[in-house]
Design a protein around this motif. Structure first.
Motif, short mmCIF file in Angstrom:
data_model
loop_
_atom_site.label_atom_id
_atom_site.label_comp_id
_atom_site.label_asym_id
_atom_site.label_seq_id
_atom_site.Cartn_x
_atom_site.Cartn_y
_atom_site.Cartn_z
N PHE A 1 -12.77 -24.77 -2.77
CA PHE A 1 -13.72 -25.81 -2.38
C PHE A 1 -14.61 -25.30 -1.24
O PHE A 1 -15.84 -25.44 -1.28
CB PHE A 1 -12.97 -27.06 -1.89
N SER A 2 -13.99 -24.73 -0.21
CA SER A 2 -14.74 -24.29 0.96
C SER A 2 -15.67 -23.13 0.62
O SER A 2 -16.84 -23.11 1.02
CB SER A 2 -13.77 -23.87 2.07
N ARG A 3 -15.15 -22.17 -0.11
CA ARG A 3 -15.91 -20.95 -0.41
C ARG A 3 -17.14 -21.24 -1.25
O ARG A 3 -18.17 -20.56 -1.13
CB ARG A 3 -14.99 -19.97 -1.15
N HIS A 4 -17.07 -22.27 -2.09
CA HIS A 4 -18.16 -22.54 -3.02
C HIS A 4 -18.90 -23.85 -2.74
O HIS A 4 -19.59 -24.38 -3.60
CB HIS A 4 -17.61 -22.54 -4.46
N GLY A 5 -18.76 -24.34 -1.53
CA GLY A 5 -19.58 -25.45 -1.10
C GLY A 5 -19.23 -26.79 -1.70
O GLY A 5 -20.08 -27.70 -1.73
N ILE A 6 -18.01 -26.95 -2.17
CA ILE A 6 -17.56 -28.25 -2.67
C ILE A 6 -17.23 -29.14 -1.46
O ILE A 6 -16.54 -28.69 -0.54
CB ILE A 6 -16.32 -28.10 -3.57
N PRO A 7 -17.68 -30.39 -1.44
CA PRO A 7 -17.36 -31.26 -0.29
C PRO A 7 -15.86 -31.31 -0.03
O PRO A 7 -15.05 -31.35 -0.96
CB PRO A 7 -17.90 -32.62 -0.73
N ALA A 8 -15.49 -31.31 1.24
CA ALA A 8 -14.07 -31.30 1.60
C ALA A 8 -13.39 -32.59 1.15
O ALA A 8 -13.85 -33.69 1.49
CB ALA A 8 -13.91 -31.12 3.10
N PRO A 9 -12.30 -32.50 0.38
CA PRO A 9 -11.56 -33.68 -0.04
C PRO A 9 -10.48 -34.05 0.98
O PRO A 9 -10.28 -33.35 1.98
CB PRO A 9 -10.92 -33.22 -1.35
N VAL A 10 -9.78 -35.13 0.70
CA VAL A 10 -8.63 -35.53 1.51
C VAL A 10 -7.37 -34.98 0.82
O VAL A 10 -7.07 -35.35 -0.31
CB VAL A 10 -8.52 -37.06 1.61
N PRO A 11 -6.62 -34.08 1.49
CA PRO A 11 -5.38 -33.57 0.88
C PRO A 11 -4.28 -34.62 0.93
O PRO A 11 -4.19 -35.42 1.86
CB PRO A 11 -5.03 -32.36 1.74
N GLN A 12 -3.43 -34.61 -0.11
CA GLN A 12 -2.24 -35.47 -0.16
C GLN A 12 -2.59 -36.94 0.10
O GLN A 12 -1.96 -37.62 0.90
CB GLN A 12 -1.19 -34.98 0.82
N TYR A 13 -3.59 -37.41 -0.61
CA TYR A 13 -4.05 -38.80 -0.47
C TYR A 13 -3.04 -39.73 -1.13
O TYR A 13 -2.65 -39.53 -2.28
CB TYR A 13 -5.42 -38.95 -1.13
N GLU A 14 -2.61 -40.75 -0.40
CA GLU A 14 -1.58 -41.66 -0.91
C GLU A 14 -2.21 -42.85 -1.62
O GLU A 14 -3.16 -43.46 -1.12
CB GLU A 14 -0.69 -42.15 0.24
N VAL A 15 -1.63 -43.18 -2.78
CA VAL A 15 -2.04 -44.36 -3.54
C VAL A 15 -0.85 -45.31 -3.63
O VAL A 15 0.26 -44.90 -3.99
CB VAL A 15 -2.51 -43.98 -4.96
N HIS A 16 -1.07 -46.57 -3.27
CA HIS A 16 -0.02 -47.59 -3.28
C HIS A 16 -0.36 -48.69 -4.29
O HIS A 16 -1.54 -48.92 -4.58
CB HIS A 16 0.16 -48.20 -1.89
N TRP B 1 -11.41 -37.49 -3.47
CA TRP B 1 -12.69 -37.90 -2.90
C TRP B 1 -12.77 -39.42 -3.11
O TRP B 1 -13.34 -39.89 -4.10
CB TRP B 1 -13.85 -37.21 -3.60
N PRO B 2 -12.19 -40.22 -2.20
CA PRO B 2 -12.15 -41.67 -2.40
C PRO B 2 -13.52 -42.29 -2.60
O PRO B 2 -13.69 -43.22 -3.40
CB PRO B 2 -11.49 -42.18 -1.11
N GLU B 3 -14.52 -41.77 -1.88
CA GLU B 3 -15.86 -42.34 -1.99
C GLU B 3 -16.51 -42.06 -3.34
O GLU B 3 -17.45 -42.74 -3.75
CB GLU B 3 -16.76 -41.80 -0.86
N LEU B 4 -16.00 -41.04 -4.04
CA LEU B 4 -16.53 -40.70 -5.35
C LEU B 4 -15.64 -41.15 -6.50
O LEU B 4 -16.03 -41.09 -7.66
CB LEU B 4 -16.76 -39.18 -5.45
N GLY B 5 -14.42 -41.56 -6.18
CA GLY B 5 -13.51 -42.00 -7.22
C GLY B 5 -13.02 -40.87 -8.11
O GLY B 5 -12.88 -41.03 -9.33
N VAL B 6 -12.74 -39.72 -7.49
CA VAL B 6 -12.28 -38.54 -8.23
C VAL B 6 -11.11 -37.93 -7.48
O VAL B 6 -11.09 -37.93 -6.24
CB VAL B 6 -13.41 -37.49 -8.38
N TRP B 7 -10.14 -37.43 -8.23
CA TRP B 7 -9.09 -36.65 -7.57
C TRP B 7 -8.77 -35.41 -8.40
O TRP B 7 -9.02 -35.38 -9.60
CB TRP B 7 -7.87 -37.49 -7.28
N VAL B 8 -8.23 -34.41 -7.72
CA VAL B 8 -7.85 -33.14 -8.35
C VAL B 8 -6.35 -32.96 -8.21
O VAL B 8 -5.78 -33.17 -7.14
CB VAL B 8 -8.58 -31.95 -7.69
N GLU B 9 -5.73 -32.60 -9.31
CA GLU B 9 -4.32 -32.21 -9.31
C GLU B 9 -4.25 -30.73 -9.67
O GLU B 9 -4.84 -30.31 -10.68
CB GLU B 9 -3.53 -33.02 -10.34
N PHE B 10 -3.55 -29.95 -8.85
CA PHE B 10 -3.31 -28.56 -9.21
C PHE B 10 -2.07 -28.50 -10.08
O PHE B 10 -0.97 -28.85 -9.63
CB PHE B 10 -3.15 -27.65 -7.99
#
Length: 317
Positions: A215-230, A244-253
């Protein structure tokens, strides 16, 4: 973050190192030592140093480097401390893309070190809190190991190490910043500042650290790591690797590790896969967000992966 439990005494990484001089004192001669090596009882980890072959064969390259490092420290003619990459095995830290061909130790007497015969002796000022004992051997503290690795490894593998040490409580961001301020005379610190700016104790694994670096190397906006959903009742549904809560997207590795851990009683690999799918569906229903899954192969093609991520994020921006 909580530190993991101490290593078991019978862990093969703790197998004793026998020096030739010790074996001779116990009544062995060189012929007997050679026969025990030839018969597969012992194996030589470096000249004049041996371990039980049964234990050695259970270890990966990192564990074997750890035994070789212990042998170097034991054979040293002056007091030394395991340091740099040779401290990693004692912290169970990752060694992805780390050069383990040399054993690194630091002299405690401050005298000039040398680099020969697979051993890199370092010198330098050692502060009172820099040295600890782990698994029965003297090694640099997690804080100092983290900083040392940034001087001998590229940014991406160093970030994997530093995040591991942070996540498992062997160092804190505050301790790293404070110790870094006293490193003005250390060589090869060009990468250190970059690693420390990216380091985050919330990031748990090598795959996640590499993803965050992408993300950092290629200019992807910084996400929130380990974001909790309840859920509606406040119960934790899951932690998202990156969101990216403001965008409504998450990444799972999706590094397969979660499918290869010891299963619960009565649980099979398909059960784990199904449970993961249900978790993802539940999160999607709760948030309405879209999930992007990345794999090791995606990390091997960072330009294409970054382009895909930018396209996906633009869809909802």
């Amino acid at each position: 973050m909580m530190k993991p439990p101490p290593r078991r005494a019978d862990d093969p990484r703790n197998t004793p190192v026998f020096l030739r001089c010790e074996l001779l004192a116990q009544g062995y001669d060189d012929y007997a030592i050679s026969r025990l090596v030839a018969d597969g009882v012992w194996t030589r980890v470096r000249r004049g140093a041996y371990v039980l072959k049964a234990a050695y064969d259970k270890l990966d390259a990192r564990g074997r480097h750890g035994l070789r490092a212990r042998a170097v420290a034991k054979q040293a003619k002056t007091a030394v401390v395991l340091s740099h990459v040779s401290g990693l095995p004692e912290y169970d830290a990752p060694a992805w893309q780390i050069d383990l061909s040399d054993v690194h130790v630091t002299r405690v007497d401050g005298k000039l070190g040398r680099h020969e015969a697979g051993v890199h002796q370092h010198c330098g000022r050692i502060l009172p809190d820099d040295v600890v004992t782990r698994n029965g051997v003297r090694v640099m503290s997690g804080t100092r190991i983290a900083l040392e690795v940034t001087t001998v490894a590229a940014v991406e593998p160093a970030l994997c190490v530093v995040n591991h040490l942070l996540h498992h409580g062997h160092a804190t961001l505050e301790q790293l910043a404070e110790r870094y301020r006293s490193m003005d005379h250390w060589p090869n610190t060009l990468n250190t500042d970059i690693v420390l700016r990216l380091a985050d104790p919330r990031i748990e694994t090598v795959g996640e650290s590499r993803t965050y670096y992408l993300f950092s190397r290629h200019g992807i906006p910084a996400p929130v790591p380990q974001y909790e959903v309840h859920d509606e009742d406040g119960e934790l549904i899951g932690r998202l690797d990156f969101a990216w809560p403001e965008l409504g997207v998450w990444v799972e590795f999706d590094g397969k590790v979660k499918y290869q851990k010891p299963f619960k009683s009565g649980q099979s690999a398909p059960d784990v896969v199904i449970a993961e799918k249900r978790r993802e569906d539940r999160i999607r229903r709760r948030t309405g967000w879209r999930c992007i899954r990345l794999t090791w192969d995606d990390l091997e093609h960072p330009e294409q992966t970054a382009a895909m991520l930018r396209r996906e994020l633009r869809r909802v921006a």
